[in-house]
Design a protein around this motif. Sequence first.
Motif, PDB file in Angstrom:
ATOM      1  N   SER A   7       0.832  -1.194   0.000  1.00 20.15           N
ATOM      2  CA  SER A   7       0.000   0.000   0.000  1.00 20.15           C
ATOM      3  C   SER A   7       0.864   1.238   0.000  1.00 20.15           C
ATOM      4  CB  SER A   7      -0.897   0.004   1.245  1.00 20.15           C
ATOM      5  OG  SER A   7      -0.108   0.149   2.409  1.00 20.15           O
ATOM      6  N   THR A  29       4.818   3.507  -5.172  1.00 22.81           N
ATOM      7  CA  THR A  29       3.713   3.176  -4.295  1.00 22.81           C
ATOM      8  C   THR A  29       2.444   3.922  -4.702  1.00 22.81           C
ATOM      9  OG1 THR A  29       4.448   4.919  -2.774  1.00 22.81           O
ATOM     10  CG2 THR A  29       5.193   2.668  -2.338  1.00 22.81           C
ATOM     11  N   GLN A  30       2.502   4.728  -5.734  1.00 19.28           N
ATOM     12  CA  GLN A  30       1.333   5.385  -6.292  1.00 19.28           C
ATOM     13  C   GLN A  30       1.148   4.880  -7.719  1.00 19.28           C
ATOM     14  OE1 GLN A  30      -0.537   7.182  -4.341  1.00 19.28           O
ATOM     15  NE2 GLN A  30       0.881   7.224  -2.611  1.00 19.28           N
ATOM     16  N   SER A  31       0.306   5.547  -8.473  1.00 19.12           N
ATOM     17  CA  SER A  31       0.045   5.127  -9.846  1.00 19.12           C
ATOM     18  C   SER A  31       1.348   5.025 -10.631  1.00 19.12           C
ATOM     19  CB  SER A  31      -0.897   6.131 -10.525  1.00 19.12           C
ATOM     20  OG  SER A  31      -1.184   5.727 -11.837  1.00 19.12           O
ATOM     21  N   PHE A  32       1.491   3.914 -11.366  1.00 22.37           N
ATOM     22  CA  PHE A  32       2.751   3.660 -12.065  1.00 22.37           C
ATOM     23  C   PHE A  32       2.468   3.200 -13.488  1.00 22.37           C
ATOM     24  CE2 PHE A  32       6.274   0.771 -13.235  1.00 22.37           C
ATOM     25  CZ  PHE A  32       7.317   1.683 -13.164  1.00 22.37           C
ATOM     26  N   SER A  33       3.141   3.804 -14.442  1.00 22.02           N
ATOM     27  CA  SER A  33       2.995   3.415 -15.841  1.00 22.02           C
ATOM     28  C   SER A  33       4.331   3.559 -16.547  1.00 22.02           C
ATOM     29  CB  SER A  33       1.929   4.275 -16.541  1.00 22.02           C
ATOM     30  OG  SER A  33       2.293   5.640 -16.496  1.00 22.02           O
ATOM     31  N   ASN A 405      -0.024   0.604 -18.149  1.00 18.40           N
ATOM     32  CA  ASN A 405      -0.373   0.803 -16.745  1.00 18.40           C
ATOM     33  C   ASN A 405      -0.097  -0.441 -15.912  1.00 18.40           C
ATOM     34  OD1 ASN A 405      -2.800   0.424 -14.594  1.00 18.40           O
ATOM     35  ND2 ASN A 405      -2.057   2.525 -14.638  1.00 18.40           N
ATOM     36  N   ASP A 407      -0.970  -0.662 -12.240  1.00 22.26           N
ATOM     37  CA  ASP A 407      -1.504  -0.271 -10.938  1.00 22.26           C
ATOM     38  C   ASP A 407      -2.237  -1.389 -10.209  1.00 22.26           C
ATOM     39  OD1 ASP A 407      -0.565   2.298 -11.056  1.00 22.26           O
ATOM     40  OD2 ASP A 407      -2.409   3.174 -11.842  1.00 22.26           O
ATOM     41  N   HIS A 410      -2.375  -2.406  -5.688  1.00 28.36           N
ATOM     42  CA  HIS A 410      -1.477  -1.659  -4.808  1.00 28.36           C
ATOM     43  C   HIS A 410      -1.753  -1.975  -3.336  1.00 28.36           C
ATOM     44  CE1 HIS A 410       1.289   0.923  -6.868  1.00 28.36           C
ATOM     45  NE2 HIS A 410       0.373   1.439  -7.662  1.00 28.36           N
ATOM     46  N   SER A 431      -1.275  -9.725  -8.663  1.00 30.19           N
ATOM     47  CA  SER A 431      -0.788  -8.387  -8.392  1.00 30.19           C
ATOM     48  C   SER A 431       0.173  -7.989  -9.499  1.00 30.19           C
ATOM     49  CB  SER A 431      -0.070  -8.352  -7.029  1.00 30.19           C
ATOM     50  OG  SER A 431       0.528  -7.088  -6.797  1.00 30.19           O
ATOM     51  N   GLU A 432       0.410  -6.698  -9.631  1.00 35.15           N
ATOM     52  CA  GLU A 432       1.448  -6.214 -10.549  1.00 35.15           C
ATOM     53  C   GLU A 432       2.627  -5.616  -9.787  1.00 35.15           C
ATOM     54  OE1 GLU A 432      -1.320  -5.328 -14.496  1.00 35.15           O
ATOM     55  OE2 GLU A 432      -0.886  -3.686 -13.105  1.00 35.15           O
ATOM     56  N   ARG A 436       5.927  -3.845 -11.391  1.00 38.99           N
ATOM     57  CA  ARG A 436       6.348  -2.498 -10.984  1.00 38.99           C
ATOM     58  C   ARG A 436       7.814  -2.498 -10.565  1.00 38.99           C
ATOM     59  NH1 ARG A 436       0.926  -2.547  -8.930  1.00 38.99           N
ATOM     60  NH2 ARG A 436       1.516  -3.137  -6.800  1.00 38.99           N
TER      61      ARG A 436
END
Length: 448
Positions: A7, A29-33, A405, A407, A410, A431-432, A436
């Motif tokens: 998280s 730990t936030q939106s990741f692309s 993306n 995400d 998380h 999970s991704e 990430r």
Amino acid sequence: MTTVDDSPSTPLGGTVSSSTGNGAAAAPTQSFSVPRRYFADSSDWESELERIFRHSWLFVAHESEIPEPGDYVTRLMGTDQVIVSRTESGDVRTMLNSCTHRGTLLCKADVGNASHFRCGYHGWTFANDGKLTGVPRYRELYGADFDKASFNLRAARTESFHGLLFATFDADQVSLRDYLGDMAFYLECFLGVSAAGTEAPYGAFRFLHQGNWKLEADNFSGDGYHLRHAHRAGFDLGLMGSQAGSTEGVCIQFEHGHTIRAQRTAGVEEIAFPGYPEERWPEIRSQLSPAQVEMFANSTVMHGTIFPNLSFLHTPRAGGFDPGDVDAAMVQLRVFNPVGPDTTDELCWLVAPTDYAEDWKESAFKTMQRQHGATAFFESDDMENFRRMLQVNSGVETRARVAANFDLAHDHAPYEAWFDGPGNIVGSDISEVNQRWFYQHYLDLMEG
């Protein structure tokens, strides 16, 4: 062991436990692309070869492929062609497959045995350890003081881990053991089951396919999300066997961008090693540490990626689908060499305990070829998706406006890990987080 929920309140990079230290930057730990240009642009592909492949430890062969002095195989390290040779003294050398005179491809065969390699252009001759031994008319044309040693083949550092040969041209890179770090704990679970070691009994299988190399590396790094969709036909046919039952899983991240996704059968207390002969179970328990036994027992699947381009798959799927086949756990290695931004040169190997019965190895091989061979059920599904992704990622608007993306999940970690092992363990099967981690390390190297 470090267990987190992935998280935003728990920064992933700050919780990695590694015996060699956490050298990787914190994962997002936030939106990741990831910008789509990294999957399509020639300029980024060329940067990858320089910034990543030239400086990483790359898997080149299994020791069993070159058992005798003079044995060799030719392979790729990124786009560099190399010879992996067993010298007359028994050492292993990895050398550029390019004559140091004018650069002609030196050895044209994929596999063979030779004490020397002779260039077909001007006749320069090199011993199988890379030393220049013969130059036609060198006293007459170059002079008696010609220094042959200055024209030896360019050699890479070569090191072995449980029979797996890795090479790097970076003199400053850490040792292979330090590069693997805590991931070695998990690799030894299936590479160390027998005191006799491992072999690749059927050699390597090579094929080309359309698609950027990273797509397959991130697929193996931890993508459990696509299984029931891309591979639905395989599940409907029952090809996953017990893997389709009640399971629990984890995703694990390590220094240098390595990742593992692992599953086991849920709710089973007995220590069992499905896919391995029951009479060999005591040996497995003696070969592995108690923590490794706890992690590996009742395994249904384990797959991951050693950054950048070596992936592996362990599955104890029963038998090879023919009457009379024995239960045989399958370990497959996969290497993805980026011969272009849109083309991947791939090699795959079955790896098996050296002293296991031949019918066991044959069943494991059938499982590999029918599930994950170049034209198998699951590979056909994945290759089609990789080709379709390539088809759209080269679009100008797509590259500029639509990122890839990552995400998923998380804050989704429903499981407690059933074992106490190293690395950053996230109790989530779907999970991704691993992707990430893989791409954050990739971007650190590309943009740092």
